[in-house]
Enzyme design. Structure first.
Site, PDB file in Angstrom:
ATOM      1  N   THR A  71      -8.346   6.905  -2.775  1.00  0.00           N
ATOM      2  CA  THR A  71      -9.690   6.379  -3.395  1.00  0.00           C
ATOM      3  C   THR A  71     -10.751   7.553  -3.306  1.00  0.00           C
ATOM      4  OG1 THR A  71      -9.918   5.634  -0.981  1.00  0.00           O
ATOM      5  CG2 THR A  71      -9.416   3.886  -2.899  1.00  0.00           C
TER       6      THR A  71
ATOM      7  N   LYS B  51      -9.306  14.299   3.825  1.00  0.00           N
ATOM      8  CA  LYS B  51      -8.431  13.192   3.916  1.00  0.00           C
ATOM      9  C   LYS B  51      -7.402  13.310   5.019  1.00  0.00           C
ATOM     10  CE  LYS B  51      -6.667  14.205  -0.392  1.00  0.00           C
ATOM     11  NZ  LYS B  51      -6.416  12.814  -0.988  1.00  0.00           N
ATOM     12  N   ARG B  52      -6.748  12.205   5.374  1.00  0.00           N
ATOM     13  CA  ARG B  52      -6.020  11.938   6.433  1.00  0.00           C
ATOM     14  C   ARG B  52      -5.162  13.470   6.377  1.00  0.00           C
ATOM     15  NH1 ARG B  52      -5.483   8.014  10.427  1.00  0.00           N
ATOM     16  NH2 ARG B  52      -3.965   9.456  11.200  1.00  0.00           N
TER      17      ARG B  52
ATOM     18  N   LYS C  49     -14.211   8.654  -5.199  1.00  0.00           N
ATOM     19  CA  LYS C  49     -15.500   9.219  -4.729  1.00  0.00           C
ATOM     20  C   LYS C  49     -15.927  10.612  -5.217  1.00  0.00           C
ATOM     21  CE  LYS C  49     -14.117   6.955  -0.651  1.00  0.00           C
ATOM     22  NZ  LYS C  49     -13.468   6.929   0.581  1.00  0.00           N
TER      23      LYS C  49
ATOM     24  N   HIS D 126       1.011  -1.084  -0.116  1.00  0.00           N
ATOM     25  CA  HIS D 126      -0.084  -0.017   0.092  1.00  0.00           C
ATOM     26  C   HIS D 126       0.916   1.248  -0.101  1.00  0.00           C
ATOM     27  CE1 HIS D 126      -4.311  -1.229   0.404  1.00  0.00           C
ATOM     28  NE2 HIS D 126      -3.982  -2.059   0.806  1.00  0.00           N
TER      29      HIS D 126
ATOM     30  N   LYS E 106       0.441  14.640   1.657  1.00  0.00           N
ATOM     31  CA  LYS E 106      -0.664  15.030   0.725  1.00  0.00           C
ATOM     32  C   LYS E 106      -1.057  16.733   0.895  1.00  0.00           C
ATOM     33  CE  LYS E 106      -3.372  10.887   2.802  1.00  0.00           C
ATOM     34  NZ  LYS E 106      -4.245  10.505   1.767  1.00  0.00           N
TER      35      LYS E 106
HETATM   36  C1  PLP Z   1     -12.027   7.313   1.077  1.00  0.00           C
HETATM   37  C2  PLP Z   1     -11.710   7.730   2.566  1.00  0.00           C
HETATM   38  C3  PLP Z   1     -10.263   8.143   2.688  1.00  0.00           C
HETATM   39  C4  PLP Z   1      -9.233   7.825   1.475  1.00  0.00           C
HETATM   40  O1  PLP Z   1      -8.968   9.022   1.071  1.00  0.00           O
HETATM   41  P1  PLP Z   1      -7.836   9.491   0.532  1.00  0.00           P
HETATM   42  O2  PLP Z   1      -8.264  10.830  -0.351  1.00  0.00           O
HETATM   43  O3  PLP Z   1      -7.545   8.579  -0.658  1.00  0.00           O
HETATM   44  O4  PLP Z   1      -6.829   9.397   1.082  1.00  0.00           O
HETATM   45  C5  PLP Z   1     -10.087   8.315   4.108  1.00  0.00           C
HETATM   46  N1  PLP Z   1     -11.215   8.347   4.906  1.00  0.00           N
HETATM   47  C6  PLP Z   1     -12.313   8.082   4.819  1.00  0.00           C
HETATM   48  C7  PLP Z   1     -13.400   8.248   5.896  1.00  0.00           C
HETATM   49  C8  PLP Z   1     -12.727   7.861   3.334  1.00  0.00           C
HETATM   50  O5  PLP Z   1     -13.995   7.664   3.102  1.00  0.00           O
END
Ligand code: PLP
Length: 814
Positions: free
Chosen positions: A651, A543-544, A655, A355, A549
């Site tokens: 991911t 995101k985190r 979305k 990952h 990032k």
């Molecule tokens: C999809 C998702 C992530 C991953 O987000 P990235 O932008 O790909 O880092 C993290 N936390 C939650 C709650 C998510 O639904």
């Protein structure tokens, strides 16, 4: 059988009375919620039993997805949708004076994961059940999930997530399926019938008790199982042996230590904390999981020789990699198999997903700690390493450097990714570019040695949760336009291409986006008392919070925009609302300061009347799956701005795309494949490429000071971090400032600043052309089917696991 509203009402009322022993008029909201959970479970249970029976008696293979994290979110509405009971249930409850959406509020968001990795595992389970594939999850039932984030005075404060406080309507405790997991002690060698016996003794036993959660297939009969393990003491050990010796306090301490194994999820994402308890967690659930799989196999099959033909075990990152030596231990010590045969079976059973390439995230454990905690497992890892190194020696005689770089044991550490590479049949990355970097850089020695093991499986997301459930209006519009086939095959979303230029369809998608934005604006008003204009561009980064990032790149751009607006309040830009969300690891100082910086900037910008509401900044606290479901459908712009090469896939980007947002992003992770799908005119790309970044790391030549002195915009915004421009002490953001200049901007934020500003100007222009923007938006939705986890899982099933669709027969309802 057709379920009518009247029938549903009767089921609900009967269930209510039998559970609570009172009239429905006296129901508390929690009573209402628990009752509905029980009613839905009744709809699930027969199918669940039938699925288990079908799998147990079939002559085909099952997959077990081992993951330290499953970020499920709420299940009530999702399960109603899958069972196609949503409408009936809503109407029946309305007649009883109960509002389904208010009930859903009471359900805790199951947050047994940190972010992308855990959410991926949840999307995969959803797709396995949708595709009627026999595939189950295996993990830990943490008593406390991912912490709850509160913002106090702009800072992140962490609160425990006591998600099991009111019980969990979905899980079933299976006490009779408990197994014992052994820690510590020593291994004594003995001989019997010419065999060496390895006798593990003086160990601390821990009882692993499974809790099963049904994973409901979408409008089919499949119910798979997520089995989560909880650590308990055996009654025998606690109440009798220790207690009777009068050692009461030690008995209590022992119980506490045992239960601590499944007490809490480690809140680190892409970072190794290195605590022994974490290693304990890993062995705990892996050992319990494999023991229960072997036990189930033996119920129906006599000979372990064919284990790999009936069982595939997948390890989500290296966290469950002890599955390899644990399966070896069971085959050799308990099933009396020889090493070579056990190794053959193990390496045909296990497959591994990498990952991340971030060095700080690669797992390695000091040998002394590992050996003390897991003496027998260590012996097996040692033997794996010996055999692997001697075969390396055959191929690369004398090349000690290469052998050391690939060894499982070296420099006093157990290297978990090396163990995974040696002991599994398949190694996959999670986006094309990530797999290429694995093959050509990070694991290139392994790729040379095992080229056949490497493959790519680009991540995906489930359209059931991230479109159908979270954006029902858009889902209905799609169905009204192209029919409902897309629910069975997300590729069919492509038919929307034909409507990208259709003014009627465009206006409908626009209307829905505005509706979703207004709903989010209302939530923001309600929670933060800030008025944001639904007609502004909703520009979102959720995101985190992490250096790679680059939330700070977003911040520097906003500061620059703010400076331009203060100079010229009539600046011709479309109003923008920048929305952030995300948690920082509690021990990650720079990430926590980033949150403080965003909130500080928000407090300045949002109150400045000179800029005429052209700019708003919002930090939404406690980003989790449920909050995401409210934000993704309301986004116009998706911020995917990681330093190229660092985001393995992402991911969140998918979305946003599925909900019609336009990506502003670097050529990193799955952004590259999003660009391939939508074409370069329907995404806004900026910044260094991965090759350029990797070249800088290898050859040097990057100088942040040159950018500071060479670009007055950069100098201004960096100086504003430390010159009292922001209403905080002068040193509050000094570490961020110094990170850029004195630590040479590890993530190339300053290097990408200028092209990022240009990219945002482009976004502004595009948005001002409504026709063009909506056409881009629709194009993104139309191509998002490529990122359905259904597609990803079909490929895992075909290429790695070799599992097949197993339809479950219809069941009489009652
Ligand atoms: C999809 C998702 C992530 C991953 O987000 P990235 O932008 O790909 O880092 C993290 N936390 C939650 C709650 C998510 O639904």
């Amino acid at each position: 059988m057709i379920i009518t509203k009247e029938y549903f009402k009767k089921l609900y009322l009967d269930k209510f009375q039998s559970m609570h022993g009172k009239e429905i008029t006296e129901a508390t909201p929690m009573d209402q919620y628990l009752t509905l959970g029980a009613v839905i479970r009744d709809f699930i249970s027969r199918k669940w039993i039938a699925s288990n029976n079908t799998y147990a008696t079939m002559e085909d293979k099952e997959t077990y997805y081992f993951s330290l994290e499953f970020l499920l979110g709420k299940l009530m509405n999702a399960n109603l949708l899958k069972l196609n009971l949503g409408e009936i249930c809503t109407e029946a409850l309305e007649e009883l004076g109960i509002h389904l959406d208010q009930i859903e509020e009471l359900e805790p968001d199951a947050g047994l994961g940190n972010g992308g990795l855990g959410r991926l595992a949840a999307c995969f389970l959803d797709s396995l059940a949708f595709l009627q594939l026999p595939g189950h999850g295996c993990g830990i039932r943490y008593k406390y999930g991912f912490f709850e984030q509160k913002i106090v005075d702009g800072y992140q404060v962490e609160l425990p997530d006591n998600w099991l406080k009111y019980g969990n309507v979905w899980e079933i405790r299976k006490a009779d399926k408990a197994v014992e997991v052994r820690f510590g002690g020593n291994v004594r060698l003995d001989q019997a019938d010419g065999r060496t016996l390895f006798i593990h003794e003086n160990f601390d036993p821990v009882l692993a008790v499974p809790y099963d959660t049904p994973i409901v297939g979408f409008r089919n009969n499949t119910i798979n199982t997520l089995r989560l393990w909880s650590a308990e003491t055996t009654m025998k050990d606690f109440d009798f042996s220790t207690f009777n010796r009068g050692d009461y306090l030690n008995a209590v301490k022992y119980k506490y230590e045992v239960e601590s194994i499944s007490q809490v999820l480690y809140p680190d994402d892409n970072h190794l904390e290195g605590r022994v308890l974490r290693l304990k967690q890993q062995y705990f659930f892996v050992s319990a999981g494999i023991q229960s799989i072997v036990r189930r196999y033996k119920k129906h099959h006599a000979d372990l020789k064919y284990f790999h033909e009936r069982v595939a075990i997948h390890i989500n990152d290296t966290h469950p990699v002890l599955a390899i030596p644990e399966l070896m231990r069971i085959l050799i010590d308990e099933e009396e198999m020889g090493w070579d045969e056990a190794w053959e079976i193990t390496t045909r059973t296990i497959s591994y997903t990498n990952h991340t390439i971030l060095p700080e995230a690669l797992e390695k454990w000091p040998i002394d700690i590992f050996q003390t905690l897991l003496p027998r497992i260590y012996m097996i890892v040692h033997e794996i390493n010996e055999r692997f190194c001697s075969s390396l020696w055959q191929k690369y005689p004398g090349d000690w450097n290469k052998i050391r770089s690939m060894a499982v044991l070296s420099d006093g550490y157990v290297h978990m990714a090396h163990l995974a590479a040696v002991g599994s049949k398949s190694i996959n990355g999670v986006a094309k570019i990530h797999t290429e970097i694995l093959k050509n850089q990070v694991m290139s020695n392994f790729y040379d040695y095992y080229p056949h093991k490497f493959n790519n499986k680009t991540n995906g997301i489930t359209p059931r949760r991230w479109l159908l459930k979270s954006n029902p209006k858009l889902a209905h519009l799609i169905t009204d336009t192209i029919g409902s086939d897309w629910l069975q095959d997300s590729k069919k979303l492509q038919q929307l291409e034909h409507y990208a230029h259709d003014p009627v369809f465009q206006e409908e998608t626009h209307r829905i986006k505005q509706h979703n934005k207004a709903a989010l604006a209302a939530l923001i008003q309600d929670k933060y008392q800030v008025a944001v204009d639904p007609n502004s561009i909703f520009d979102v980064q959720i995101k985190r919070i992490h250096g790679y990032k680059r939330q700070v790149l977003n911040v520097l751009h906003i500061m620059n925009l703010y400076n331009r607006l203060r100079e010229d309040p009539n600046l011709d830009i479309h109003p923008r609302t920048f929305i952030f969300g995300g948690k920082a690891a509690p021990s990650y100082y720079m990430a926590k300061q980033t949150i403080k910086l965003i909130n500080t900037l928000a407090s300045v910008v949002n109150q400045d009347s000179r800029i005429k509401d052209k700019l708003k900044v919002i930090f939404m606290e406690n980003y989790n799956v449920s909050l995401g479901e409210q934000i993704f459908p309301a986004a116009d712009v998706s911020e995917q701005i990681s330093t190229a090469s660092k985001e393995a896939s992402g991911t969140g980007n998918m979305k946003f795309m599925m909900n019609g947002a336009i990506t502003i992003g670097t050529l990193d992770g799955a952004n590259i494949e999003i660009k391939e799908e939508v074409g370069k005119d329907n995404i806004v790309i900026f910044g260094l490429t991965a090759d350029q970044v990797l070249k800088y790391y290898q050859e040097g030549g990057y100088n942040a000071w040159n950018l500071y002195h060479g670009d007055s915009r950069i100098k201004t915004v960096l100086d504003q971090l430390v010159n009292n421009f922001l209403p905080v002490g002068p040193d509050e953001f000094r570490s961020i400032y110094e990170g850029f200049l004195y630590h040479n901007d590890e993530y190339f934020v300053l290097k990408d600043f200028s092209s990022y500003v240009d990219a945002h100007n482009q976004i502004n222009q595009l948005y001002n052309n409504r026709y063009k923007w909506l056409q881009m938006s629709i194009c993104n939705i139309a191509h998002s089917g490529k990122f359905s986890s259904d597609k990803t899982i079909s490929e895992y099933a075909r290429d790695i696991w070799n599992i097949h669709t197993i339809p479950i027969p219809d069941q009489p309802m009652f």
